[in-house]
Design an enzyme around this catalytic site. Structure first.
Site, PDB file in Angstrom:
ATOM      1  N   GLU A   3      63.179 -20.053 -12.999  1.00 17.21           N
ATOM      2  CA  GLU A   3      64.291 -20.618 -13.458  1.00 17.21           C
ATOM      3  C   GLU A   3      64.005 -21.406 -14.951  1.00 17.21           C
ATOM      4  O   GLU A   3      63.162 -22.215 -15.145  1.00 17.21           O
ATOM      5  CB  GLU A   3      65.372 -21.272 -12.919  1.00 17.21           C
ATOM      6  N   HIS A   4      64.663 -20.870 -15.912  1.00 16.70           N
ATOM      7  CA  HIS A   4      64.376 -21.225 -17.302  1.00 16.70           C
ATOM      8  C   HIS A   4      62.920 -21.210 -17.835  1.00 16.70           C
ATOM      9  O   HIS A   4      62.567 -22.017 -18.574  1.00 16.70           O
ATOM     10  CB  HIS A   4      64.846 -22.636 -17.622  1.00 16.70           C
TER      11      HIS A   4
ATOM     12  N   GLY B 284      76.835 -16.481 -14.116  1.00 16.34           N
ATOM     13  CA  GLY B 284      75.145 -16.355 -13.833  1.00 16.34           C
ATOM     14  C   GLY B 284      74.823 -15.385 -13.037  1.00 16.34           C
ATOM     15  O   GLY B 284      73.342 -15.180 -12.460  1.00 16.34           O
TER      16      GLY B 284
ATOM     17  N   ASP C 262      67.547  -9.893 -16.981  1.00 16.25           N
ATOM     18  CA  ASP C 262      68.802  -9.606 -16.605  1.00 16.25           C
ATOM     19  C   ASP C 262      68.753  -7.719 -16.681  1.00 16.25           C
ATOM     20  O   ASP C 262      69.144  -7.198 -15.803  1.00 16.25           O
ATOM     21  CB  ASP C 262      70.012 -10.102 -17.336  1.00 16.25           C
TER      22      ASP C 262
ATOM     23  N   TYR D 184      71.304 -24.971 -23.685  1.00 13.78           N
ATOM     24  CA  TYR D 184      70.330 -23.828 -23.777  1.00 13.78           C
ATOM     25  C   TYR D 184      69.533 -23.933 -24.989  1.00 13.78           C
ATOM     26  O   TYR D 184      68.313 -24.046 -24.912  1.00 13.78           O
ATOM     27  CB  TYR D 184      71.043 -22.504 -23.453  1.00 13.78           C
TER      28      TYR D 184
HETATM   29  P1  ADP Z   1      77.397 -13.076 -16.753  1.00 13.70           P
HETATM   30  O1  ADP Z   1      76.392 -12.277 -17.689  1.00 13.70           O
HETATM   31  O2  ADP Z   1      76.435 -14.389 -15.889  1.00 13.70           O
HETATM   32  O3  ADP Z   1      78.183 -12.746 -15.967  1.00 13.70           O
HETATM   33  P2  ADP Z   1      78.018 -13.480 -19.646  1.00 13.70           P
HETATM   34  O4  ADP Z   1      78.809 -14.576 -20.230  1.00 13.70           O
HETATM   35  O5  ADP Z   1      76.631 -13.166 -20.138  1.00 13.70           O
HETATM   36  O6  ADP Z   1      78.022 -13.926 -17.987  1.00 13.70           O
HETATM   37  O7  ADP Z   1      78.758 -12.144 -19.569  1.00 13.70           O
HETATM   38  C1  ADP Z   1      80.369 -12.020 -19.230  1.00 13.70           C
HETATM   39  C2  ADP Z   1      80.914 -11.367 -20.221  1.00 13.70           C
HETATM   40  O8  ADP Z   1      80.347  -9.702 -20.150  1.00 13.70           O
HETATM   41  C3  ADP Z   1      82.350 -11.206 -20.036  1.00 13.70           C
HETATM   42  O9  ADP Z   1      82.951 -12.333 -20.657  1.00 13.70           O
HETATM   43  C4  ADP Z   1      82.902  -9.964 -20.588  1.00 13.70           C
HETATM   44  O10 ADP Z   1      83.029  -9.894 -21.791  1.00 13.70           O
HETATM   45  C5  ADP Z   1      81.382  -9.079 -20.202  1.00 13.70           C
HETATM   46  N1  ADP Z   1      81.824  -8.457 -19.046  1.00 13.70           N
HETATM   47  C6  ADP Z   1      81.291  -8.258 -18.065  1.00 13.70           C
HETATM   48  N2  ADP Z   1      81.541  -7.181 -16.885  1.00 13.70           N
HETATM   49  C7  ADP Z   1      82.831  -6.816 -17.543  1.00 13.70           C
HETATM   50  C8  ADP Z   1      83.777  -5.999 -17.280  1.00 13.70           C
HETATM   51  N3  ADP Z   1      83.873  -5.338 -15.983  1.00 13.70           N
HETATM   52  N4  ADP Z   1      84.575  -5.685 -17.970  1.00 13.70           N
HETATM   53  C9  ADP Z   1      84.673  -6.118 -19.409  1.00 13.70           C
HETATM   54  N5  ADP Z   1      83.900  -6.910 -19.888  1.00 13.70           N
HETATM   55  C10 ADP Z   1      82.784  -7.451 -19.119  1.00 13.70           C
HETATM   56 MG    MG Z   2      75.030 -12.362 -19.161  1.00 12.42          MG
END
Ligand code: ADP
Ligand code: MG
Length: 385
Positions: free
Chosen positions: A32-33, A125, A173, A223
């Site tokens: 991690e990180h 996450g 990712d 971060y």
């Molecule tokens: P993580 O990748 O850990 O879930 P992030 O902040 O990197 O968190 O990404 C989340 C963002 O990705 C959401 O706020 C949205 O903008 C976009 N996102 C992810 N899944 C969807 C979805 N099913 N519909 C619309 N936007 C999505």
């Molecule tokens: Mg993300």
């Protein structure tokens, strides 16, 4: 996802279904990180997916439309005007960035509509963002007949996140969402971008993901701070890569590092070693040592890298108190920190009792209801129809 579960998505299309695809979220078991510190990561895809159903449109204007069922939001995109991100546009930028990446390769995209469904929790996450990007890229491959190699596709999606969303993420990712295979972890060398699959086939163990359901606002600023602290420490150590710094180097001479930089360095150097050791012990099905390494990783993230929080620590302590006798091998925070999820390696036969205990102890201690998912290493992005 079965064909039956696709039906509700297909019904929302105004045109006949052209393709349906799925791309998973991911969880990192250890490492991690250190993705941005020349390290190794050991993620796997989870059984939570972004699913897209798409149909081709016959429109005069070249455009496409997207509907997210999770957010209950839609938007349209002019295919002749995709090059500039709009900083206020939210999730549209993830989609637009991937489309622009395909267009930059000279691939012509037809007008289409897409309905997006997801079981990856947003912003916890587990990389719903990479799952969304990779699902879009997989849809575009199907609609255009142009297939990219796995790493090409992952890097295109990563670039979308860098350039259109402004998140300077590592490669983990997107690589995982594209390249993962069922019953295997993915060991990624973040320095060379080489990867190999590491089997986790035993039916005796399962991966438990626990969402703390908190997100402390610190995360983004901290971060960037960690990145610059690590860069500055590496410079003072007069090395080009963290791969060339050993624990002995750190013990012998601290090269004018500040106390904070010493702490960050301790985490990076030890986490690189732990990740390699974790792979070795996993190849021998030594889940006990693997679990110990997970706890060590958590302690280092909490004490040296300082990216944990009260709620994540509480979840790991609960796991530790259930212990080997209760079926828990190990547990740690996963992802960026300051909230989000923990990941635990547990005895599959006792998983249900473990989930009940984690949920009730966490609620008693914090007043917050956690979400728990049990998962096996899942398959990367694929075509459903
Ligand atoms: P993580 O990748 O850990 O879930 P992030 O902040 O990197 O968190 O990404 C989340 C963002 O990705 C959401 O706020 C949205 O903008 C976009 N996102 C992810 N899944 C969807 C979805 N099913 N519909 C619309 N936007 C999505
Ligand atoms: Mg993300």
């Amino acid at each position: 996802m079965s064909v039956i579960e696709l039906e509700p998505l297909v019904r929302k299309l105004s045109s006949p279904l052209a393709t349906a695809v799925a791309a998973p979220g991911r969880v990192n078991l250890i490492g991690e990180h250190i993705d941005y510190n020349d390290g190794f990561v050991l993620p796997m895809a989870i059984q939570q997916y972004v699913v897209i159903a798409a149909g081709k449109l016959k429109t005069a204007k070249r455009c496409c439309s997207f509907k997210s069922l999770q957010l209950d939001e839609s938007f349209e995109l002019d295919l002749d005007n995709t090059a500039t991100p709009d900083p206020t546009a939210g999730w549209r930028n993830y989609v637009q960035g991937v489309i622009a990446g395909f267009q930059e390769l000279g691939i012509e995209i037809p007008s289409f509509e897409a309905v997006i469904h997801s079981t990856v929790p947003l912003g916890s996450g587990l990389s719903s963002s990479a799952a969304l990007e990779v699902a879009i890229a997989t849809t575009l491959e199907q609609l255009t007949g142009h297939t990219l190699t796995g790493p090409q596709k992952a890097l295109l999606c990563q670039r979308a996140e860098h350039e259109f969303v402004g998140v300077p993420c590592g490669i983990m990712d997107q690589f995982t969402s594209v390249l993962a295979t069922a019953n295997q972890l993915l060991l990624i060398d973040c320095q060379t971008q080489k990867f190999q699959h590491v089997p986790l086939e035993s039916t005796n163990v399962a991966i438990l993901i626990t969402n703390s359901n908190v997100k402390h606002q610190l995360a983004d600023g901290e971060y960037a701070k960690r990145r610059s602290e690590c860069d500055s420490a590496l410079k003072k150590l007069a090395q080009k890569s963290w791969r060339d710094v050993s624990q002995q180097d750190l013990d012998a001479q601290q090269h004018g590092l500040s106390p904070t930089e010493i702490n960050r360095s301790k985490h990076v150097v030890s986490e690189i070693q732990r990740t390699l050791q974790a792979v070795q012990v996993l190849r021998q099905n030594d889940f006990e040592t693997f679990g110990e390494l997970m706890y060590q990783s958590h302690n280092s993230l909490r004490d040296h890298y300082q990216v944990s929080c009260h709620e994540l620590d509480a979840l790991v302590e609960i796991a530790q108190s259930i212990g080997r006798s209760g079926g828990v091998y190990g547990s740690r925070m996963t992802g960026g920190g300051f909230g989000g999820c923990t990941v635990s390696l547990v005895d599959a036969n006792r998983a249900d009792a473990i989930v009940r205990r984690v949920m009730s102890d966490y609620q008693n201690q914090t007043g917050i209801v956690a979400d728990c998912f049990l998962t096996k290493p899942a398959r990367g992005a694929h075509v459903l129809k």
